[in-house]
Design a protein around this motif. Structure first.
Motif, short mmCIF file in Angstrom:
data_model
loop_
_atom_site.label_atom_id
_atom_site.label_comp_id
_atom_site.label_asym_id
_atom_site.label_seq_id
_atom_site.Cartn_x
_atom_site.Cartn_y
_atom_site.Cartn_z
N MET A 1 0.84 -1.21 0.00
CA MET A 1 0.00 0.00 0.00
C MET A 1 0.87 1.25 0.00
O MET A 1 0.61 2.21 -0.72
CB MET A 1 -0.88 -0.03 1.25
N PHE A 2 1.93 1.20 0.82
CA PHE A 2 2.84 2.34 0.89
C PHE A 2 3.44 2.63 -0.48
O PHE A 2 3.49 3.77 -0.92
CB PHE A 2 3.94 2.05 1.91
N PHE A 3 3.89 1.55 -1.16
CA PHE A 3 4.49 1.75 -2.48
C PHE A 3 3.49 2.37 -3.45
O PHE A 3 3.83 3.22 -4.25
CB PHE A 3 4.99 0.42 -3.05
N ARG A 4 2.22 1.93 -3.34
CA ARG A 4 1.23 2.46 -4.27
C ARG A 4 0.99 3.94 -4.04
O ARG A 4 0.91 4.73 -4.98
CB ARG A 4 -0.08 1.72 -4.12
N VAL A 5 0.84 4.33 -2.77
CA VAL A 5 0.62 5.74 -2.48
C VAL A 5 1.84 6.55 -2.93
O VAL A 5 1.71 7.64 -3.50
CB VAL A 5 0.34 5.96 -0.98
N ALA A 6 3.03 5.98 -2.71
CA ALA A 6 4.24 6.68 -3.14
C ALA A 6 4.23 6.90 -4.66
O ALA A 6 4.61 7.96 -5.15
CB ALA A 6 5.48 5.89 -2.74
N MET A 7 3.74 5.90 -5.40
CA MET A 7 3.69 6.02 -6.85
C MET A 7 2.75 7.14 -7.30
O MET A 7 2.92 7.74 -8.35
CB MET A 7 3.18 4.71 -7.47
N LEU A 8 1.74 7.37 -6.48
CA LEU A 8 0.74 8.38 -6.85
C LEU A 8 1.18 9.78 -6.43
O LEU A 8 0.63 10.78 -6.89
CB LEU A 8 -0.60 8.03 -6.20
N THR A 9 2.20 9.85 -5.56
CA THR A 9 2.61 11.15 -5.02
C THR A 9 2.97 12.19 -6.08
O THR A 9 2.51 13.33 -5.98
CB THR A 9 3.78 10.97 -4.04
N PRO A 10 3.77 11.85 -7.10
CA PRO A 10 4.12 12.90 -8.06
C PRO A 10 2.90 13.52 -8.72
O PRO A 10 2.84 14.72 -8.95
CB PRO A 10 4.97 12.16 -9.10
N TYR A 11 1.91 12.68 -9.00
CA TYR A 11 0.70 13.17 -9.65
C TYR A 11 -0.08 14.08 -8.70
O TYR A 11 -0.80 14.96 -9.14
CB TYR A 11 -0.15 11.96 -10.06
#
Lengths: 440, 304, 278
Positions: free
Chosen positions: B111-121
């Protein structure tokens, strides 16, 4: 425009039908709606909204609170947008739809001529209002918001008489005078002498420093010292052959090609960093820039900076307050605009924000007359800038001044300064871009 | 008997009309809020219109379109859009595919990785601007500082054509890779298990499974991301604007994209008619790209 | 709950290594935003830039919060983004299903129309849209930002592409044979299978609506702002205070990420359960 009216109306019907079908009525419940009050006569509660870009400092200087004390029935709300690039197009949209307008809308000097020319009917004529005293304002400032048939769509807030901010330590190392009177004499009367001083500086320049931030600063200072730059009296576009533009362009080219500039674009992050690192020794600065320099040069630059008079008096920046016809409480708005721009209030604002008064009556007030700036070695900025302000030429403005100025700087000058093109190529590129931008 | 007949009638009615019921909300809203702007823009592109008065139109016929052919700023923007589009889209989608594949493993903290992936957007433009200005600064940028430490001179990122376009592409890649990763991941999770199992029984390695099972199952989604990224690249405007902070896209327009040129015409020069013509031209360019793709795809299918 | 091979495999150290690199790259600007927000203007202009936290974070956050009408902005933006995300997901799933699996007349033409609408540059619709909104007297009302964005062609296309391969046609046929009404099919067959895609579409749409700037700044004012509109008011005029602006940016982005971190499990949890039982 009949056709478009009917189209919008039928569209409106469709949209209303759709909204009703979707129960937009329910949504309306969650919007904050400041119902327009009735005329807002004496004693009735009025909430006035004022739209500005950046911070005009009225709030910070406590002027709203003061006005609310004087008029217990009035409350003031300021809506500020940081960048004029976002603020102005939104204002145009609101003006053309007569919707979403504030009671008072601030307008940048670069846009006022265009509005006076094209949108004059959208604004209240402030020249006819009893509360507005024409004689308080500098005549050239007053005229900038005047339409051809004499309607005045805005009253002046601040102006930007130019000085030159310079670093005493760097000047000293390069063998230039450091005392502000002396420095002013160095280039008094002609912008080309400022570039000459640059040549002197570069002969013994401290390592890694340049004489000025960028060539666009010289161009701007020089071209603003002429009455006629991009347009002539009849409103004809003359920038291609105007002596003001030619002379100023050549000066900027001289500075760029001599390598006396740090090749920076003003207000970029890089420019800020250069202040912090002391990379350049001088910059053309109106009063409103002093706070900026203090902020960016920080503690490291303390006791190094000072202000001298510019070669010739010229204006850079400043704004107006306008009252749109479609605003909810025009009468009250006019009163507030008049009060905010009256000499006493402009003087208070200068004390707090260093926005220099456009009301000449303010120059005699002690708050302006005796103003000194600690960060700039206690320079008597009230006096320096007031002297410059009195002799500013009545500039002939035109609707596309902003586009022309920006393009000459950001396309023409930067191509030469940062991309190593020849002055001739830079000029041609800028002209091409300007013609393309102006062509409808 | 009769009941069955009634049921089948009802069934037929349902089968015939339900698809329309399913798509109608979209088209209803689109008609209300999408169609009017679209038609207005099309109509405006045939006129001289100013942002000062958007209802006052002066007929200009095809003048706004024909002038684009001689408009070197337009051609330059088109060329920039194409190069930036290619150098940003291709790596972005390939990386997204790889990342999605990794995220599809069993992981701690997925979950952490997924939220991190969305951070730039989700990161604000103001913050992103400052960070990239810090990275790509000419005098004090971190990249030049790093290059300097290995003896390479400062690069003036913004002023070179290639360097500025590469810099902007990195902003685009940074912003959109995670976004596409999540889209691929959703599609990967829907790949039926038995496909992998039977492939594994046939002795396929993980890599072969990825190539022969995952990728074919993802085909529709890959098509989707390619279409969306192509459209996105054509309309690219935020990143080049925030990179230099001006609408010109550099002193010699070296990184001005079509989206930015449209913005400059409409919101800086207030020429709504011209901006509308640029918009519709972009639209037509995309239609042509779509047609060409479709034709190629058909040829390929025939030759198979 | 069928396990998929792709899931059974545990990620190895290489996987974690690669993901860590990308995570760092993704998070860095946000972390640096927080660092910048904890400093002051002068320090930010210095070189090298600060790479660790200073002590002004809470002052700057408080300044940004008060200056930008942030409480109201967050409340508004939550309403706007949730409405937009919810309706987008719902309508996109319905339409996407129809385009993916049902037969009807003019289907391909209508689908082309959907994709065509994605190609129209958004910067231009703003002007006619504002004319319409002004006619309706919706300026400064939230529905001015919600209604125009309630459906998205992007969403419809996304759902169609997902369902084409994720939704086995036999499942629908089977339900049909039982004489189920199509709404029941949608409820019991399509939604469960579409859940992972719905979650992703919901997330992406929510973020997009949250960060939308171009249209709200025209349609709303700071009396009734969304977060992005409120943040434009943080300029300090001729002296923009970068650290306050960064604090504002943090206030605008963090709630979004915290919400995903907290509720993401519930949202994305659907992805695990939505696994197709092949």
């Amino acid at each position: 425009m009949h056709s478009s009216r009917t189209r919008t109306s039928s569209f409106r019907l469709a949209a209303i039908g759709l909204a009703a079908a979707l129960g937009a009525g329910l949504l309306a419940g969650c919007s904050s709606d400041s119902e327009p009050d009735s005329a807002g006569g004496d004693g009735e509660k009025v909430e006035l909204s004022i739209g500005v870009f950046g911070v005009f400092g009225y709030k910070q200087a406590g002027l709203y609170d003061e006005y609310e004390k004087l008029h217990p029935n009035v409350t003031i709300k300021e809506n500020s947008t940081e960048r004029n690039e976002d603020y102005y197009p939104a204002l145009l949209n609101h003006l053309s739809a007569n919707s979403g307008l504030q009671d008072i809308q601030a307008v940048e000097v670069a846009n006022i001529n265009e509005l006076a020319g094209i949108q004059a009917d959208k604004f209240v004529d402030l020249g006819k209002e009893s509360g507005v005293k024409k004689d308080s304002y500098l005549p050239w400032k007053w005229d900038q918001a005047k339409t051809e048939d004499g309607k005045v769509i805005g009253v002046g807030t601040d102006i930007g008489p130019m000085g030159v901010c310079y670093r005493k330590d760097l000047f000293k190392k390069a063998g230039l005078p450091t005392e502000r009177e002396e420095v002013g004499k160095l280039w008094a009367g002609d912008w080309s002498k400022y570039v000459d001083a640059g040549e002197t500086y570069m002969k013994k320049a401290p390592k890694g420093t340049h004489f000025m931030d960028g060539a666009a600063g010289v161009y701007n200072g020089s071209v603003s010292s002429y009455a006629e730059k991009n347009y002539d009296k009849s409103g004809e576009l003359i920038y291609k052959k105007s002596p003001a533009v030619k002379t100023s362009w050549d000066l900027a080219m001289r500075a760029a090609e001599a390598g006396m500039t740090a090749k920076l674009k003003q207000f970029d992050t890089e420019w800020d960093q250069a202040y912090a690192n002391g990379d350049f020794a001088s910059v053309v600065c109106p009063p409103w820039m002093l706070g900026y320099i203090k902020e960016k040069a920080g503690k490291k630059g303390a006791n190094q900076w000072d202000v001298a008079a510019a070669p010739k008096p010229a204006n850079w920046g400043g704004s107006f307050l306008t009252v749109p016809e479609a605003g909810p409480h025009k009468e009250e708005a006019v009163k507030l605009a008049a009060w905010l721009t009256a000499p006493e209030q402009q003087a208070k604002l200068f004390e707090k924000q260093a926005s220099f008064p456009s009301a000449q009556a303010a120059y005699e007030l002690p708050a302006v007359k005796n103003a000194k700036h600690e960060y700039f070695g206690g320079a008597p900025i009230g006096q320096i800038f007031a002297d410059a302000a009195k002799d500013i030429p009545t500039a002939i403005l035109g609707p596309k001044d902003q586009v022309i100025g920006e393009t000459l700087a950001n396309v023409g000058i930067l191509q030469v300064e940062q991309q190593g093109k020849s002055p001739d190529d830079g000029w041609k590129a800028a002209v091409k871009a300007i013609d393309n931008a102006i062509d409808e | 008997m009769r009941r069955a007949a009634r049921r089948s009638r009802r069934y037929q009615r349902d089968a015939r009309w339900s698809p329309y019921a399913f798509i109608s909300p979209f088209f209803l809203f689109f008609a209300a809020f999408g169609l009017f702007p679209l038609l207005y823009t099309g109509w405006a592109s045939l006129h001289k219109v100013s942002l000062h008065n958007p209802t006052q139109m002066e007929w200009a016929g095809l003048h706004n379109y024909s002038r684009l052919f001689e408009d070197e700023f337009f051609w330059k923007a088109l060329q920039n859009t194409l190069t930036i589009g290619i150098i940003s889209t291709v790596p972005q989608l390939l990386m997204a595919l790889g990342l999605a594949h990794l995220l599809n493993y069993r992981l701690r903290g997925s979950m952490f990785f997924r939220v991190a992936m969305l951070t730039p957007y989700a990161t604000s433009v103001a913050a992103a601007t400052l960070v990239f200005a810090m990275l790509y600064g000419r005098d004090y940028g971190m990249i030049n500082w790093a290059l300097g430490s290995v003896g390479i001179d400062n690069i003036d990122w913004e002023n070179g054509t290639w360097s500025s376009q590469i810099a902007i592409s990195t902003i685009v890649i940074w912003r959109w890779t995670g976004y596409n990763t999540l889209i691929y991941l959703a599609a990967m999770q829907a790949v039926p298990n038995d496909l992998y199992e039977s492939a594994a029984l046939d002795g396929a390695t993980r890599w072969q499974q990825f190539i022969h099972v995952t990728i074919p199952s993802l085909r529709p989604t890959i098509l989707f991301t390619v279409v969306v990224s192509t459209i996105g690249a054509t309309q690219l405007f935020g990143e080049p604007l925030l990179f230099g902070g001006t609408q010109t896209g550099g002193a010699s327009h070296q990184y001005q994209t079509l989206g930015l040129y449209l913005y400059e015409q409409g919101w800086f020069n207030f020429h709504l008619g011209r901006a509308s013509a640029i918009a519709w031209t972009m639209f037509l360019i995309l239609v042509v790209i779509g047609l060409v793709n479709w034709l190629i795809a058909r040829r390929l299918q025939k030759s198979h | 709950m069928a396990r998929r091979a792709g899931k059974q495999l545990h990620g190895g150290p290489v996987t974690y290594g690669v993901l860590a690199v990308f995570t760092l790259g993704s998070l860095f600007p946000l972390v640096w935003t927080a660092i910048a927000a904890s400093r002051n203007n002068a320090r930010l202009a210095e070189t090298p830039p600060p790479l660790w936290f200073g002590g002004n974070l809470f002052d700057n956050l408080a300044t940004a919060w008060n200056d930008a009408n942030m409480g109201k902005a967050l409340f508004n933006t939550t309403i706007v983004a949730s409405s937009i995300a919810a309706t987008t997901v719902l309508f996109a799933t319905l339409a996407g299903f129809a385009f993916a699996k049902l037969r009807f007349r003019a289907k391909n033409l209508l689908l082309l129309l959907v994709i065509g609408t994605m190609m129209v540059p958004p910067q231009l619709s703003v002007v006619p849209l504002f004319m319409a909104i002004a006619e309706l007297e919706w300026t400064n009302h939230l529905q001015a930002v919600i209604l125009p964005m309630m459906v998205s062609a992007f969403g419809v296309f996304f759902m169609r592409q997902y369902l084409i391969s994720a939704l086995p046609t036999e499942l629908i046929e089977a339900a049909r044979v039982d004489g189920a009404h199509s709404l029941r099919v949608v409820w019991h067959v399509v939604f469960p299978i579409a859940r992972p895609a719905m979650a992703v579409l919901g997330m992406l749409t929510f973020v997009m609506a949250w960060n939308e700037f171009f249209w709200p700044i025209i349609a709303l004012t700071q009396e009734n702002p969304t977060v992005q509109v409120a943040l434009t008011g943080l300029g300090r005029g001729y002296i923009p205070d970068q650290s306050v602006i960064m604090a504002g940016a943090l206030l605008g982005t963090l709630p979004l990420l915290i919400a995903f971190a907290l509720f993401g499990k519930q949202i994305v949890g659907g992805i695990m359960q939505g696994a197709v039982k092949g």
